[in-house]
Design a protein around this motif. Structure first.
Motif, short mmCIF file in Angstrom:
data_model
loop_
_atom_site.label_atom_id
_atom_site.label_comp_id
_atom_site.label_asym_id
_atom_site.label_seq_id
_atom_site.Cartn_x
_atom_site.Cartn_y
_atom_site.Cartn_z
N GLU A 194 1.18 -5.62 -0.43
CA GLU A 194 -0.27 -5.67 -0.60
C GLU A 194 -0.78 -4.31 -1.04
O GLU A 194 -0.30 -3.27 -0.59
CB GLU A 194 -0.97 -6.10 0.69
CG GLU A 194 -2.47 -6.33 0.51
CD GLU A 194 -3.06 -7.26 1.54
OE1 GLU A 194 -4.23 -7.67 1.36
OE2 GLU A 194 -2.37 -7.56 2.53
N MET A 195 -1.76 -4.34 -1.92
CA MET A 195 -2.33 -3.11 -2.46
C MET A 195 -3.60 -2.75 -1.71
O MET A 195 -4.45 -3.61 -1.43
CB MET A 195 -2.62 -3.28 -3.95
CG MET A 195 -2.85 -1.97 -4.67
SD MET A 195 -2.87 -2.22 -6.46
CE MET A 195 -2.99 -0.51 -7.00
N VAL A 196 -3.71 -1.48 -1.37
CA VAL A 196 -4.93 -0.93 -0.79
C VAL A 196 -5.49 0.08 -1.77
O VAL A 196 -4.80 1.04 -2.13
CB VAL A 196 -4.65 -0.23 0.56
CG1 VAL A 196 -5.94 0.36 1.13
CG2 VAL A 196 -4.00 -1.19 1.55
N ILE B 236 -10.12 -2.55 0.34
CA ILE B 236 -10.69 -1.40 -0.35
C ILE B 236 -11.19 -0.42 0.71
O ILE B 236 -11.98 -0.79 1.58
CB ILE B 236 -11.85 -1.80 -1.28
CG1 ILE B 236 -11.35 -2.76 -2.37
CG2 ILE B 236 -12.48 -0.56 -1.92
CD1 ILE B 236 -12.47 -3.33 -3.24
N SER B 237 -10.72 0.80 0.64
CA SER B 237 -11.14 1.81 1.59
C SER B 237 -12.12 2.76 0.90
O SER B 237 -11.76 3.45 -0.06
CB SER B 237 -9.92 2.59 2.10
OG SER B 237 -10.25 3.35 3.23
N PHE C 89 -13.05 -4.05 3.93
CA PHE C 89 -13.44 -2.68 3.59
C PHE C 89 -13.07 -1.73 4.74
O PHE C 89 -13.31 -2.03 5.91
CB PHE C 89 -14.94 -2.59 3.32
CG PHE C 89 -15.36 -3.21 2.02
CD1 PHE C 89 -15.26 -2.50 0.83
CD2 PHE C 89 -15.85 -4.51 1.98
CE1 PHE C 89 -15.63 -3.08 -0.38
CE2 PHE C 89 -16.23 -5.09 0.78
CZ PHE C 89 -16.11 -4.38 -0.40
N GLY C 90 -12.49 -0.60 4.36
CA GLY C 90 -12.14 0.41 5.34
C GLY C 90 -12.91 1.69 5.10
O GLY C 90 -13.50 1.89 4.04
N ALA C 91 -12.89 2.55 6.11
CA ALA C 91 -13.55 3.85 6.01
C ALA C 91 -12.49 4.95 6.06
O ALA C 91 -11.80 5.12 7.08
CB ALA C 91 -14.54 4.03 7.17
N PHE D 191 -10.55 1.80 10.11
CA PHE D 191 -10.81 3.24 10.08
C PHE D 191 -9.52 4.03 9.90
O PHE D 191 -8.54 3.80 10.60
CB PHE D 191 -11.47 3.68 11.39
CG PHE D 191 -12.86 3.14 11.59
CD1 PHE D 191 -13.97 3.85 11.17
CD2 PHE D 191 -13.05 1.91 12.21
CE1 PHE D 191 -15.24 3.35 11.36
CE2 PHE D 191 -14.33 1.39 12.40
CZ PHE D 191 -15.43 2.12 11.97
N ASP D 192 -9.54 4.97 8.95
CA ASP D 192 -8.44 5.91 8.76
C ASP D 192 -8.72 7.18 9.54
O ASP D 192 -9.87 7.64 9.61
CB ASP D 192 -8.30 6.29 7.28
CG ASP D 192 -7.72 5.17 6.43
OD1 ASP D 192 -7.75 4.01 6.88
OD2 ASP D 192 -7.27 5.45 5.31
#
Length: 285
Positions: free
Chosen positions: A133-135, A170-171, A200-202, A226-227
């Protein structure tokens, strides 16, 4: 459900002195004991561009994945890097840095935005056939220091293009720590409403005193991914001369738990990882 993505790759990549491969692997193995959803462990990029990541393949061979529930993510910046990553079934996600800033896209991947989008499409097609999977990290997603055009509407245009390619994660990335809380909340809220099928990520960078309020703003906007990096180490060496640290994972954990979220983390292993982080990032290497 909250997903925490621990990013030792982002913490390490800007370090001026090379971290020994065995030390890298020992640290990442400790992180794998904690229970993070995903560990962003390395990148398949040019060793000239990011010398610290030249041993990613070796590090991967030293990881003990049998007891860990965490998934692995590797960053790639072009098709060659993606093809290298595809050789390893242990890797679940390929992360690609796409920027809404033309200047930063050139600085970060030596390509234009148009070229980068073509690369995203090619890698996404390969991911779909190879079971990965692509991020996509939408860098400079909250503004940029170069004077390039920026607006929430521009971000939405990029998200639409990625949605057309069936990108599901998507981040939104605040690469240089420019985002204020209002923008964080509103940008996430608008994207979630427009693209409910996308996760969606942050990926925010921040000074320590602003981390909790940024997490709260993202939560209010609907973000649940969250990253972070233990102790807030790291930053993007391609962004500007001064690194702006990652979101401190411990502060994020405290903030999220204070809001009632159950994170299912092994706190004993987390304490050991923090001790090891202090050695890896602060001792003479």
């Amino acid at each position: 459900m909250i997903k925490l993505i621990e990013c030792p790759r982002d913490a390490m990549q800007g370090m001026p002195d090379f971290i020994d491969t065995a030390i890298k692997a020992a640290y990442i193995n400790q992180l794998l004991e904690i229970g993070f959803d995903t560990v962003d462990f390395g990148s398949f990029v040019s060793p000239k561009a990011i010398p610290q990541m030249r041993d990613t393949e070796e590090v991967l061979s030293l990881l003990d994945l049998h007891r860990s529930k965490s998934k692995l993510l590797a960053i790639v910046a072009n098709l060659r890097g993606a093809e290298d990553a595809f050789h390893f079934p242990e890797i679940d996600y390929l992360g690609f840095p796409l920027s809404v800033s033309e200047t930063f896209q050139q600085r970060n991947t030596n390509a234009s935005i148009a070229q980068a989008l073509e690369t995203v499409e090619t890698i996404q097609n390969l991911c779909q056939t190879k079971g990965k999977e692509m991020v996509v990290y939408l860098s400079m997603g909250f503004g940029n220091p170069y004077g390039d055009p920026y607006s929430p509407e521009l971000v939405a245009e990029f998200v639409q293009k990625l949605d057309d390619l069936e990108i599901k994660i998507i981040s939104l990335s605040d690469t240089v720590g420019l985002a204020d809380n209002k923008l964080i909340k509103e940008l996430f809220k608008v994207q979630f409403e427009a693209f409910p099928e996308i996760e969606f990520g942050a990926h925010l960078h921040s000074r320590p005193e602003s981390i909790s309020e940024k997490v709260e703003a993202a939560l209010e906007g609907g973000c649940r991914r969250f990253d972070g990096a233990l102790k807030g180490f790291g930053g993007c060496p391609m962004a500007k001369d001064e690194l702006v640290g990652n979101m401190d994972t411990e502060i994020m954990i405290d903030t999220l738990e204070s809001k009632g979220y159950q994170l299912d983390l092994n706190k004993r292993e987390l304490i050991e990882a923090v001790k090891l982080a202090n050695y890896v990032f602060q001792s003479p290497l």
